[in-house]
Each structure stands twice: as C-alpha cells, then as structure tokens.
Design an enzyme around this catalytic site. Structure first.
Site, PDB file in Angstrom:
ATOM      1  N   ASN A 148      28.940  51.946  53.664  1.00  0.00           N
ATOM      2  CA  ASN A 148      29.603  52.823  52.189  1.00  0.00           C
ATOM      3  C   ASN A 148      28.782  53.855  51.912  1.00  0.00           C
ATOM      4  O   ASN A 148      29.227  54.653  51.184  1.00  0.00           O
ATOM      5  CB  ASN A 148      29.507  51.997  51.231  1.00  0.00           C
ATOM      6  CG  ASN A 148      28.334  51.008  50.957  1.00  0.00           C
ATOM      7  OD1 ASN A 148      27.934  50.510  51.854  1.00  0.00           O
ATOM      8  ND2 ASN A 148      27.848  50.814  49.580  1.00  0.00           N
ATOM      9  N   SER A 198      39.514  45.670  49.015  1.00  0.00           N
ATOM     10  CA  SER A 198      39.392  46.106  47.642  1.00  0.00           C
ATOM     11  C   SER A 198      40.729  46.970  47.277  1.00  0.00           C
ATOM     12  O   SER A 198      40.930  47.533  48.287  1.00  0.00           O
ATOM     13  CB  SER A 198      37.933  46.821  47.550  1.00  0.00           C
ATOM     14  OG  SER A 198      38.138  47.357  46.148  1.00  0.00           O
ATOM     15  N   GLY A 199      41.154  46.515  46.144  1.00  0.00           N
ATOM     16  CA  GLY A 199      42.443  47.619  45.758  1.00  0.00           C
ATOM     17  C   GLY A 199      41.901  49.005  45.003  1.00  0.00           C
ATOM     18  O   GLY A 199      42.203  49.759  45.802  1.00  0.00           O
ATOM     19  N   HIS A 200      40.621  49.057  44.502  1.00  0.00           N
ATOM     20  CA  HIS A 200      40.424  50.392  43.827  1.00  0.00           C
ATOM     21  C   HIS A 200      39.908  51.370  44.905  1.00  0.00           C
ATOM     22  O   HIS A 200      39.892  52.335  44.435  1.00  0.00           O
ATOM     23  CB  HIS A 200      39.789  50.214  42.511  1.00  0.00           C
ATOM     24  CG  HIS A 200      38.143  49.809  42.838  1.00  0.00           C
ATOM     25  ND1 HIS A 200      37.209  50.749  42.508  1.00  0.00           N
ATOM     26  CD2 HIS A 200      37.549  48.423  43.267  1.00  0.00           C
ATOM     27  CE1 HIS A 200      35.874  50.164  43.011  1.00  0.00           C
ATOM     28  NE2 HIS A 200      36.211  49.015  43.261  1.00  0.00           N
ATOM     29  N   THR A 236      45.878  31.954  36.845  1.00  0.00           N
ATOM     30  CA  THR A 236      47.214  32.595  36.942  1.00  0.00           C
ATOM     31  C   THR A 236      46.793  34.106  37.755  1.00  0.00           C
ATOM     32  O   THR A 236      45.980  34.680  37.238  1.00  0.00           O
ATOM     33  CB  THR A 236      47.439  32.847  35.522  1.00  0.00           C
ATOM     34  OG1 THR A 236      47.608  31.489  35.033  1.00  0.00           O
ATOM     35  CG2 THR A 236      48.781  33.474  35.407  1.00  0.00           C
ATOM     36  N   CYS A 321      27.324  51.652  43.178  1.00  0.00           N
ATOM     37  CA  CYS A 321      27.232  50.419  42.906  1.00  0.00           C
ATOM     38  C   CYS A 321      25.795  50.133  42.048  1.00  0.00           C
ATOM     39  O   CYS A 321      25.623  49.306  41.225  1.00  0.00           O
ATOM     40  CB  CYS A 321      27.354  49.368  43.732  1.00  0.00           C
ATOM     41  SG  CYS A 321      28.938  49.148  44.640  1.00  0.00           S
TER      42      CYS A 321
END
Lengths: 374, 391
Positions: A148, A198-200, A236, A321
């Site tokens: 990264n 990861s989505g973002h 959920t 991060c």
C-alpha cells in the site's frame, strides 16, 4: 479538487450510492421469513454473486465483513485457532499492512513463532525465501498482493504454489486490498485459501469488506451470534453497504484491464516528470501503477502535503492508516534515507494527465516557497 | 437518602478579611461548573462549602468529579445528611456505607463533634457507631492503624453527616483571585501543565498558539485546541488566541543566522503575546519551559528571551524534571493528547546546531538585521480568538 489519495480511500461511485440508497429503503432483515426479509436477502446474495464472479469463486466462498481489517484478523486468528494445537509458526512478509502485521504480532505475544520475510538487498521479494522458511510446524503464510505504500507487487502465486507443493495443509492468506479491481485477481491463479477485500478502496462505502474462504477450508468462527453468513460471521448483514460494495464491483469488474492501461499511462507520465525534475521515485517499474511513491529531497512530507492541500490537491505521506506515524515499510524497501520526504500519489482511472501537470507545477512552486530541511 | 458534598478549603480559611471575597469567587466557579447538571443549593459554614443537589436525578458521581477540579477546594467529602439523633445515625449511616463495608475487611470509626451541645462525646459516638457496624457486618474487624474503610461521623450545626473519608480536591486558590495570565500553548507536554499550575494559584488563564501552515496542519491546531479544552475543566473558560506565524518564520529563516533561529523566534513570540496581553489587560505570561531541557531553555537563552519582556514570565515547570512534568500531565489528562504525532511549529525551522549559550548582544544584533516590526503588527492584527470551555 485533485484527488491523488486513492490508496487511502476512494470517492463512492454513483452506482454504489444508488445501491446503498436502495439497500436503505429495503429495510428488511435478511433473516426475516417474510417478503421484506427475502428482498433484503436477495440484495445481499446478489452482491455476493457479483463479488464471487469477479474473483472466479463460488458465492458460498465469500463472506461479508466490516472491512479488510476484520477479514485479515479473521484469517490470521482463525488459522491460529484451527491449528494451534499442533503447529505454531506463521510466515508473513515484512511489509504487510498493520491489519495482518499486528494480528501476527498478537500471535507472537501468545507464543507463536512469526517469521517476517524481508526484501533482499535489491529491494525485491523472492518466492524461495518464503518457501524455504516453511516447515512442518508452519500453519499460515500471509502475503499481501500489492504493497500500500509503494505499489510493489509481491510474487504471491509463486509463493503460494511453492508452499502448497511443500505442505498442502499450510493455509495461505492474501491481503488483496490494493490489488482487487485494479489488477486481475483470480482465486485459482493466486492459489490462496483466504483473501481479504475492502469496499472503500474501490469506490464503495467504508464499513464493508469481504473474506474469501476456499471451500473445504474450515475456520472456526470468531463472532458468535445468530448464525448469519453461514454461521461464520454472525450479526445482521449491513444490507446497504453490501449492496454498495456489489454495485462497485459490478461496475469495475469488466474494465480491470482497460483501467490498468489508462492508469499505467498516468504513472509513466508522473514518473518521467519526476525524473526530469530530479525527484526520487521509490516505486519500482513493475509496481502497480495505482500507487507511486516519490520523494522530494529537502521538503518534509507533511509540510508539502499541507502546502498541496491548500491548493486543493490531496496526496498522502506514507500510508493514511497511521496518521503521521513513521513508516517502516519504506525502510524495508531500502528507501529509509528519503522516508521523511516521501509522498504517496495513488490514482484511480478518473485522474488525468493534466492533473499530474498541476501536481508537478505545484511541487515546483513549493520548492521555491517553502523552507527546506538543510 | 439525601446526599451532599462537603468542600473543605485550606489556605482560603487563613485569608483574614479577604476571606469572603475568595469564598464568593469559589462559589461562582462551582455554580458555573454545575449549571448544566441541575439545581443546587450552595451555602457555607465553618470553612466548608455545602453543595446540595436539589433534585433526586442529579448524577452525584459527575458532580463530585467536577468539584474535584475546582481550585480552592482542598478536600471533598460525599456524605449522607442525617437527623442529629443517634439511633438514626447508626441505622442510616450503615445503610449508606453498606456497599463499601460489604467489600472491606477492616474498618475504624472517627467522630467530629463541632456542635458541642450534642449529647454524646466523640469517643462515645465512635464506640456506638463501631458497635452498630460490627452487628450489621460481622465479617469486619477493627483496625485503627490501616483500615480499608474509615467511617466518619460529623456532628455539625444543622445536621449529622456520615461518610467514608475525604478525597483530595484540586487545591490552590479560586480561579480569578490572582489576576490574568497568558499561556504560550504549543501542543507539547509542558505548556498545558504550566497553564494548569498557574491557574491553580488563582490566575484566570488565556492561551496563545502560533500556527504556521503549511508547516503545521489543521490537526495540529485542533490538538492544541483540545489541550486548551482539557485544562479548561480546571481553569474555567479560556480565551484562545491563534497567531498566523508562517510569514515571520520564513523571514527569520531568510534573514537571520541559523544558530539564533529558535531564540529570535521565541523573542518574537513573546513580543506578539505581550502586545495582545497589553490590549486585553492581561498581566503576565506563562511558558512551559524547564531549565536546560533544550537549547532555547538554558539560562542564557532565557536571559535573551526575557530581555524583550515588559511583564513577568511565569515558568512553573522550570525546576521540574521531565518525568515530574509527565506525571502532572497524566494526572490532568493532557498527556495522551500532547503526544499525538503532528508536526509542531518549530521542527522545520529548528537549527541543526543551536547556540546553548547565546549572548544577548549578539542575538539583538542578529535580530536587528531585519525589521520585523511591520510583520509583528500584522500578526497581532490577524490573530483570531475563540472561547474554549468544557462545562
């Protein structure tokens, strides 16, 4: 605004926003037996199929999580829980993201032996170093696909196939956060038992990720509860975020190669301009074009970053991060001398060559205006 | 059961004719802090302030936490209010302290009888209360030297009070009783501690911060604002001045010898701070300097910075070691914020080899090589102010 910090996070694409909204309106609980529940379940299963397709996997192998940090933690601690009675050795690269590196550190404190394979003197990783380190005591090898901070691409499939040849029972995990939807990622080719996504980082919202878990690999659950996600990750499901994740993958999946070419051209443009100006390029030529690490000797990263921010140009120093904490990854790649002066420019396919020109011009202005470190 | 907090003050009690003005300042700061928690009755008697919650729902834990940060209060004591009738004191007193006595192994009883008309004398009160406690909590043993719980029975003018001992208050003098001072707040460990220490001696503290974007970030400024907010729990509302300092730092770099950067910078900071003080009627400066900690904090360097000062500069940390400063920073809860790793305004311009023994004449000569006056004026004019408070 010019946004060159796509390795930290990305703008949420329209398709994902629409899907999130749909997920919010369809407020049913996927576990409910009635129609509202079924509608929500269909949204989740649709996203699961899309992501599985993109990976060349079966939908039953994809588990949604709160993000890649949870995925990597699940992989590392799950592998430990499954094997700790007989084996106690973990092998990782020395440049892993903290989600993996600190999970491994926690295992080390619990008594495991953690072997961290570093790049050789030429700044490159060699598969043989990982394979040689594996022995009958090893239960997990975890290697990231794309670093990264520098974009360096590790030889993951070579490492994993060598490991599996040596001992089929060793689990393999790959953090694909900076590779997924940017480079081709197929589970068969990668040879990974587990993959963190990861989505973002791919234009979906924050708060959602996935863990690919190969059929036949049994990990104990770390989250107990109502038995969602096939009992592997209770709680959920976040239907809206999962819907957004699915929509982003659906949009990006067909264009991986096309975008790769476009971003490669951007990278080449940035690198040649940096060379002209005499800036150091920390990233190697065969690195992922999406991440370019450069250093401007004399200009402290944080100062230059804030200078550029005033000009509406957003970049990163090291990785986002750690908010200002010093990176050890650059030192691993032999860039310790310039780590105070390093900027990370990370692209998405919406960036343009003009934006790179503006960036280079503003860096040149900064060189004239800002006080340099002597 | 009705609970009340007794706030006992130390040196204010010795203030002679000025005592009541100190007391009313303290009452004022107590009222200010408790305002958001509900209605209270506050009254004073026998060098003690009585803080009485008037509402059942009031969070008494939060009340005593806030009171523990009020300067001027030396001891705090949370107790139940009882009728001055021995049978009631014995029964309700045991009820009130049941939780603490249940988990203790040893105890003792102390009695204070400031109402000398009360029928029992102190030793008799102790004996009766001790007997009642032993009957009710048979697992307990008496230990008069090092008990787990000390049960205190106080017989005062109006009521009887039972409690399990006093806790420490913040000490010092009530805020506002000693004038106004301006704290140079950097974001490090020392300056918030210095502000706390001087506020504790009764000063109303304002804070001034020098920011130098892009050498410093918004996060760095927000960190300093957060520090101001943390100490405002003790100091009360803080006027927070933020000075744009980039231009001056760049001029300094271009026009002055490197070895004097920091020392001249500090002289300029002092000058700017003083002008704002003079404008606002603030009488002194506060810095977090500790003798010899860094090159700009040697005695020689302090001589050079103080030469520009027209008002006293308080340096309460001057005789403390770093570890002692850190201890206070932890106590007042600024430490974890102070160590957040953002670029601070000095680091980029820090000379490689600063002079540790600068001579005033040399520094003055170096500073005179450039006319900073217009830029000082500009910085003062462009200084922003905001009000920071916790409660």
């Amino acid at each position: 605004m010019i946004y060159f910090d796509n390795a930290a996070t990305t703008a949420v694409c329209e398709e994902a926003v629409a899907a999130v909204n749909k997920g919010l309106q369809n407020f049913g609980n996927p576990s409910s037996l009635h129609r509202l529940g079924l509608d929500a379940e269909l949204i989740v299963s649709g996203a699961r199929e899309t992501i599985a397709d993109a990976l060349g996997a079966d939908p039953s192998e994809v588990y949604f999580t709160s993000g890649a940090t949870e995925s990597s933690n699940t992989a590392v601690f799950g592998a430990y829980k499954a094997h700790s009675k007989r084996k106690n050795k973990v092998i990782i690269s020395s440049v892993e993201h903290p989600a993996t590196a600190n999970a491994a550190l926690a295992l080390e404190e619990a008594g495991c032996e953690v072997v961290r394979i570093a790049p050789r003197e030429d700044g490159r990783f060699y598969a043989g170093d990982f394979i040689d380190a594996a022995d009958e005591n090893t239960f997990l090898v975890s290697v990231m696909m794309v670093n990264n901070e520098t974009g360096y691409v590790l030889p993951v499939s070579e490492i994993f196939s060598g490991i599996k040849k040596k001992d089929r029972t060793i689990l393999t995990h790959c953090d694909c956060v900076q590779g997924f939807m940017k480079l081709p990622v197929k589970v068969k080719k990668l040879g990974a038992d587990m993959i963190s996504l990861s989505g973002h980082k791919i234009h979906a919202p924050k708060g959602v990720g996935a863990l690919y878990l190969k059929k036949g690999v049994h990990l104990p659950s770390l989250v107990y509860g109502g038995g969602q996600e096939s009992g592997f990750r209770s709680g959920t499901e976040s239907v809206p975020l999962i819907a957004g994740f699915g929509a982003a993958v659906e949009k990006l999946s067909p264009t991986v190669n096309e975008r790769y070419k476009k971003v490669s051209a951007l990278r080449d443009c940035l690198v040649s301009k940096c060379r002209e100006k005499g800036y150091t390029v920390n990233s190697t030529e065969d690195a992922s074009p999406y991440v370019v690490s450069i250093a401007i000797k004399g200009l402290r990263s944080e100062v230059l970053l804030h200078y550029l921010e005033k000009k509406q140009i957003y970049v990163s120093s090291g990785s986002a991060c750690s908010k200002g904490k010093k990176s050890s990854v650059l030192a691993q790649f032999g860039c310790a001398a310039v780590s105070d002066f390093t900027l990370r420019i990370s692209f998405c396919s919406d960036n343009t060559a003009e934006e790179i020109d503006t960036l280079i011009n503003e860096i040149a202005n900064a060189e004239n205006e800002l006080a340099k470190v002597r | 059961m009705k609970e009340i907090i007794l706030c006992k003050y130390g040196e204010i009690a010795l203030k002679g004719l000025n005592k009541s003005s100190f007391e009313s300042m303290m009452v004022k700061s107590i009222k200010y802090r408790l305002k958001s928690l509900g209605d209270f009755e506050i009254y004073r008697s026998q060098s003690t302030l009585y803080v009485e919650p008037l509402d059942e729902d009031i969070d008494v834990d939060e009340v005593s936490d806030r009171l523990s940060k009020v300067f001027g209060i030396v001891k705090l004591c949370r107790c139940c209010v009882l009728e001055k009738e021995m049978s009631v004191i014995l029964e309700k007193g045991c009820d009130y302290l049941a939780e603490q006595l249940d988990s203790a192994r040893t105890f003792k009883v102390e009695a204070k009888r400031s109402d000398k008309r009360f029928e029992l004398k102190s030793p008799q009160i102790c004996a009766e209360m001790g007997g009642a406690v032993l009957d009710r909590f048979p697992h307990l043993k008496v230990d008069v030297h090092d008990p787990d719980v000390t049960v205190v029975v106080e017989i005062r003018e109006q009521n009887a009070y039972v409690h399990a001992g006093q806790t420490d208050g913040a000490g010092g003098l009530p805020v506002g009783s000693s004038g106004k001072a301006m704290l140079l707040l950097s974001g490090g460990i020392d300056s918030p501690v210095a502000g706390y220490m001087i506020a504790r001696r009764g000063a109303r503290v304002s804070a001034i911060h020098f920011e130098a974007p892009p050498y410093t970030s918004d996060r760095a400024r927000m960190k300093v604002e957060k520090l101001a907010k943390i100490i405002s729990a003790y100091c009360g509302e803080i006027d927070f001045y933020c000075v744009p300092f980039t231009k001056i730092q760049e001029l300094l770099r271009d026009n002055c010898p490197e070895e004097f950067f920091t020392i001249i910078m500090r002289r300029l900071m002092m000058e700017i701070a003083q002008r704002i003080c003079e404008r606002e009627g603030i009488q002194a400066l506060i810095t977090g300097e500790s003798l010899g900690q860094v090159a700009s904090q040697t005695m020689y360097a302090m001589v050079c910075t103080d030469a520009v000062c027209r008002m006293p500069v308080f340096r309460p940390c001057v005789g403390l070691d770093k570890s002692e400063i850190v201890e206070i920073a932890r106590k007042i809860d600024t430490f974890d914020t102070s160590i957040l790793p953002y670029e601070d305004c000095c680091t980029v311009f820090t000379p490689k080899h600063p002079r540790t023994k600068p001579k005033l004449a040399e520094v003055e000569k170096a500073q005179q090589s450039f006319d900073f006056e217009p830029y000082i004026r500009q910085a003062v004019e462009e200084t922003s102010v905001q009000y920071i408070k916790t409660y």
